[in-house]
Design a protein around this motif. Structure first.
Motif, PDB file in Angstrom:
ATOM      1  N   GLN A  66      49.459  -4.869 -14.233  1.00 21.62           N
ATOM      2  CA  GLN A  66      50.770  -5.362 -13.812  1.00 21.62           C
ATOM      3  C   GLN A  66      50.612  -6.750 -13.195  1.00 21.62           C
ATOM      4  OE1 GLN A  66      53.489  -1.746 -12.605  1.00 21.62           O
ATOM      5  NE2 GLN A  66      51.845  -1.923 -11.105  1.00 21.62           N
ATOM      6  N   PHE A  67      51.488  -7.661 -13.606  1.00 22.41           N
ATOM      7  CA  PHE A  67      51.413  -9.043 -13.139  1.00 22.41           C
ATOM      8  C   PHE A  67      52.803  -9.529 -12.729  1.00 22.41           C
ATOM      9  CE2 PHE A  67      47.863  -8.309 -15.896  1.00 22.41           C
ATOM     10  CZ  PHE A  67      46.816  -9.058 -15.376  1.00 22.41           C
ATOM     11  N   LEU A  68      52.843 -10.212 -11.594  1.00 22.69           N
ATOM     12  CA  LEU A  68      54.063 -10.876 -11.125  1.00 22.69           C
ATOM     13  C   LEU A  68      53.760 -12.362 -11.059  1.00 22.69           C
ATOM     14  CD1 LEU A  68      56.916 -10.950  -9.926  1.00 22.69           C
ATOM     15  CD2 LEU A  68      55.910 -10.406  -7.687  1.00 22.69           C
ATOM     16  N   ASP A  69      54.315 -13.127 -11.992  1.00 25.84           N
ATOM     17  CA  ASP A  69      54.026 -14.555 -12.134  1.00 25.84           C
ATOM     18  C   ASP A  69      55.204 -15.346 -11.578  1.00 25.84           C
ATOM     19  OD1 ASP A  69      53.612 -17.181 -13.057  1.00 25.84           O
ATOM     20  OD2 ASP A  69      52.503 -16.480 -14.808  1.00 25.84           O
ATOM     21  N   VAL A  70      55.020 -15.914 -10.381  1.00 20.51           N
ATOM     22  CA  VAL A  70      56.105 -16.612  -9.683  1.00 20.51           C
ATOM     23  C   VAL A  70      55.918 -18.120  -9.853  1.00 20.51           C
ATOM     24  CG1 VAL A  70      57.314 -16.924  -7.513  1.00 20.51           C
ATOM     25  CG2 VAL A  70      56.193 -14.737  -8.002  1.00 20.51           C
ATOM     26  N   GLY A  71      56.978 -18.787 -10.334  1.00 25.64           N
ATOM     27  CA  GLY A  71      56.861 -20.202 -10.641  1.00 25.64           C
ATOM     28  C   GLY A  71      56.161 -20.399 -11.964  1.00 25.64           C
ATOM     29  N   THR A  72      56.575 -19.639 -12.945  1.00 22.81           N
ATOM     30  CA  THR A  72      55.848 -19.551 -14.204  1.00 22.81           C
ATOM     31  C   THR A  72      55.808 -20.852 -14.986  1.00 22.81           C
ATOM     32  OG1 THR A  72      55.786 -18.371 -16.313  1.00 22.81           O
ATOM     33  CG2 THR A  72      57.943 -18.736 -15.367  1.00 22.81           C
ATOM     34  N   GLY A  73      56.828 -21.695 -14.870  1.00 24.03           N
ATOM     35  CA  GLY A  73      56.856 -22.917 -15.662  1.00 24.03           C
ATOM     36  C   GLY A  73      57.291 -22.643 -17.090  1.00 24.03           C
ATOM     37  N   LEU A  74      57.389 -23.719 -17.859  1.00 21.54           N
ATOM     38  CA  LEU A  74      57.816 -23.583 -19.257  1.00 21.54           C
ATOM     39  C   LEU A  74      56.703 -22.977 -20.097  1.00 21.54           C
ATOM     40  CD1 LEU A  74      59.665 -26.951 -19.342  1.00 21.54           C
ATOM     41  CD2 LEU A  74      60.692 -24.809 -20.098  1.00 21.54           C
ATOM     42  N   PRO A  75      57.062 -22.140 -21.069  1.00 21.62           N
ATOM     43  CA  PRO A  75      56.048 -21.494 -21.902  1.00 21.62           C
ATOM     44  C   PRO A  75      55.164 -22.506 -22.624  1.00 21.62           C
ATOM     45  CG  PRO A  75      58.203 -20.487 -22.231  1.00 21.62           C
ATOM     46  CD  PRO A  75      58.421 -21.724 -21.410  1.00 21.62           C
ATOM     47  N   THR A  76      53.870 -22.213 -22.644  1.00 22.32           N
ATOM     48  CA  THR A  76      52.903 -23.024 -23.379  1.00 22.32           C
ATOM     49  C   THR A  76      51.815 -22.074 -23.858  1.00 22.32           C
ATOM     50  OG1 THR A  76      51.478 -24.970 -23.246  1.00 22.32           O
ATOM     51  CG2 THR A  76      51.639 -23.620 -21.265  1.00 22.32           C
ATOM     52  N   ALA A  77      50.661 -22.596 -24.237  1.00 25.14           N
ATOM     53  CA  ALA A  77      49.588 -21.726 -24.717  1.00 25.14           C
ATOM     54  C   ALA A  77      49.007 -20.910 -23.569  1.00 25.14           C
ATOM     55  CB  ALA A  77      48.497 -22.567 -25.371  1.00 25.14           C
ATOM     56  N   ASP A  78      48.563 -19.695 -23.879  1.00 23.05           N
ATOM     57  CA  ASP A  78      47.907 -18.818 -22.916  1.00 23.05           C
ATOM     58  C   ASP A  78      48.762 -18.553 -21.681  1.00 23.05           C
ATOM     59  OD1 ASP A  78      45.666 -18.193 -24.375  1.00 23.05           O
ATOM     60  OD2 ASP A  78      44.429 -19.786 -23.532  1.00 23.05           O
ATOM     61  N   ASN A  79      49.986 -18.111 -21.912  1.00 17.30           N
ATOM     62  CA  ASN A  79      50.801 -17.614 -20.819  1.00 17.30           C
ATOM     63  C   ASN A  79      50.182 -16.317 -20.287  1.00 17.30           C
ATOM     64  OD1 ASN A  79      53.215 -19.520 -21.096  1.00 17.30           O
ATOM     65  ND2 ASN A  79      53.020 -18.700 -23.161  1.00 17.30           N
ATOM     66  N   THR A  80      50.569 -15.958 -19.074  1.00 19.25           N
ATOM     67  CA  THR A  80      49.950 -14.805 -18.419  1.00 19.25           C
ATOM     68  C   THR A  80      49.994 -13.564 -19.291  1.00 19.25           C
ATOM     69  OG1 THR A  80      50.425 -15.648 -16.199  1.00 19.25           O
ATOM     70  CG2 THR A  80      50.106 -13.270 -16.413  1.00 19.25           C
ATOM     71  N   HIS A  81      51.144 -13.260 -19.892  1.00 26.27           N
ATOM     72  CA  HIS A  81      51.235 -12.011 -20.669  1.00 26.27           C
ATOM     73  C   HIS A  81      50.387 -12.078 -21.937  1.00 26.27           C
ATOM     74  CE1 HIS A  81      54.037 -14.277 -23.175  1.00 26.27           C
ATOM     75  NE2 HIS A  81      54.016 -13.298 -24.048  1.00 26.27           N
ATOM     76  N   GLU A  82      50.242 -13.270 -22.520  1.00 26.80           N
ATOM     77  CA  GLU A  82      49.427 -13.392 -23.728  1.00 26.80           C
ATOM     78  C   GLU A  82      47.962 -13.108 -23.428  1.00 26.80           C
ATOM     79  OE1 GLU A  82      51.794 -16.722 -26.328  1.00 26.80           O
ATOM     80  OE2 GLU A  82      50.663 -17.411 -24.592  1.00 26.80           O
ATOM     81  N   VAL A  83      47.469 -13.679 -22.331  1.00 27.92           N
ATOM     82  CA  VAL A  83      46.074 -13.457 -21.947  1.00 27.92           C
ATOM     83  C   VAL A  83      45.855 -11.993 -21.584  1.00 27.92           C
ATOM     84  CG1 VAL A  83      44.234 -14.121 -20.367  1.00 27.92           C
ATOM     85  CG2 VAL A  83      45.897 -15.838 -21.121  1.00 27.92           C
ATOM     86  N   SER A  91      49.786  -4.074 -20.763  1.00 26.55           N
ATOM     87  CA  SER A  91      50.074  -4.822 -19.545  1.00 26.55           C
ATOM     88  C   SER A  91      51.563  -5.148 -19.437  1.00 26.55           C
ATOM     89  CB  SER A  91      49.275  -6.130 -19.511  1.00 26.55           C
ATOM     90  OG  SER A  91      47.889  -5.871 -19.452  1.00 26.55           O
ATOM     91  N   ARG A  92      52.051  -5.151 -18.200  1.00 23.33           N
ATOM     92  CA  ARG A  92      53.458  -5.454 -17.920  1.00 23.33           C
ATOM     93  C   ARG A  92      53.534  -6.683 -17.024  1.00 23.33           C
ATOM     94  NH1 ARG A  92      54.844   0.203 -15.519  1.00 23.33           N
ATOM     95  NH2 ARG A  92      52.592   0.127 -15.203  1.00 23.33           N
ATOM     96  N   ILE A  93      54.422  -7.583 -17.354  1.00 28.73           N
ATOM     97  CA  ILE A  93      54.492  -8.869 -16.663  1.00 28.73           C
ATOM     98  C   ILE A  93      55.937  -9.203 -16.333  1.00 28.73           C
ATOM     99  CG2 ILE A  93      54.066 -11.366 -16.841  1.00 28.73           C
ATOM    100  CD1 ILE A  93      52.144  -8.951 -19.059  1.00 28.73           C
ATOM    101  N   VAL A  94      56.175  -9.616 -15.098  1.00 33.45           N
ATOM    102  CA  VAL A  94      57.471 -10.151 -14.700  1.00 33.45           C
ATOM    103  C   VAL A  94      57.278 -11.622 -14.344  1.00 33.45           C
ATOM    104  CG1 VAL A  94      59.326 -10.106 -12.991  1.00 33.45           C
ATOM    105  CG2 VAL A  94      58.404  -7.961 -13.894  1.00 33.45           C
ATOM    106  N   TYR A  95      58.044 -12.479 -15.003  1.00 28.37           N
ATOM    107  CA  TYR A  95      58.024 -13.917 -14.740  1.00 28.37           C
ATOM    108  C   TYR A  95      59.195 -14.278 -13.837  1.00 28.37           C
ATOM    109  CZ  TYR A  95      54.686 -14.607 -18.589  1.00 28.37           C
ATOM    110  OH  TYR A  95      53.581 -14.590 -19.407  1.00 28.37           O
TER     111      TYR A  95
END
Length: 263
Positions: A66-83, A91-95
């Motif tokens: 489980q991941f909570l990504d705060v201040g995620t920014g604009l999508p680019t390569a290797d975003n948290t959920h992709e990795v 895996s579950r991710i909240v941006y």
């Protein structure tokens, strides 16, 4: 509604990474900073590499799902959920971000594996209680199980270290033992006097919105938590044995990274 007249850090960061999701005001701000810190694009790339390596550790060795990504920014390569989902598809991710443009792109581009989940909240880092209370977050994340909180290049937009400390503590206090926090924060520790003077002038003129912290101040952000090796180090050096060599100089990156575990 997106305000095209005000600089936003996520769009400026997108510009430094070579993206197209930015406005003239973001490019102007980005160029001004680059003129005073010519390796800023190295900084952006290395900060992204730190995120990738930290998530690989968390989803792999640490077993976090489980991941909570705060201040995620604009999508680019290797975003948290992709990795994370490359290693653990469930895996579950909240941006979370406070820029409507980020959330529009996130909903369009950040798609989950069938086994996992992703969700997106428009909220501000400075309101951690509101983030934690959000129904969408609680639908996706089980706060009785460990969560990794990702605070990548976002706390340095909070001027007062005591406020930044309070944000981290509020988020971690709501999570169980075995949760983690990942932080990167700009620093002036490696700047020569001339560079420091230029940035002080930009700050005084209101043209710079990131506030640097010393290594001790970054450690203060994770006080009471177990800091993982190699500790508070330049993001380019955090568990980077497998990266291309030689690594950038700390002065070329000027961002500290740390990963810490809640006992």
């Amino acid at each position: 509604m997106v305000d095209e007249t005000r600089v936003h850090s996520a769009r400026r960061y997108n510009y430094w990474l070579g993206g197209k999701d930015n406005f003239a005001v973001d490019r102007e701000s980005g160029d001004l900073i680059a003129a005073n810190f010519p390796t800023i694009r190295v900084t952006a790339v290395e900060n992204r590499g730190f995120l990738r390596r930290a998530v690989e550790f968390l989803a792999g060795e640490a077993g976090i799902r489980q991941f909570l990504d705060v201040g995620t920014g604009l999508p680019t390569a290797d975003n948290t959920h992709e990795v994370a989902q490359r290693l653990a598809p469930d895996s579950r991710i909240v941006y979370v971000d406070n820029d409507p443009m980020v959330l529009v792109h996130a909903r369009a581009l950040l798609t989950s594996t069938p086994e996992g989940r992703t969700a997106y909240l428009e909220a501000d880092l400075r309101e951690p209680g509101r983030i934690l209370a959000d129904d969408t977050l609680r639908d996706v994340l089980d706060l009785d199980q460990p969560v990794a909180v990702m605070l990548i290049a976002v706390l340095h937009f909070v001027r007062e270290t005591e406020v930044a400390v309070s944000i981290v503590r509020t988020l971690l206090d709501a999570l169980p033992s075995g949760s983690y926090v990942v932080i990167s924060n700009a620093t002036g520790d490696f700047a020569d006097p001339e560079t420091k003077a230029r940035f002080d002038a930009l700050m005084a003129a209101g043209k710079l919105d990131a506030f640097v912290r010393t290594a001790d101040e970054v450690r203060e952000l994770v006080d009471g938590l177990e800091i993982l090796e190699p500790g508070v180090v330049p993001v380019s050096d955090w568990r980077a044995d497998g990266e291309s060599q030689p690594r950038p100089k700390p002065s070329e990156v000027a961002v500290y990274g740390v990963v810490a575990r809640k006992p």
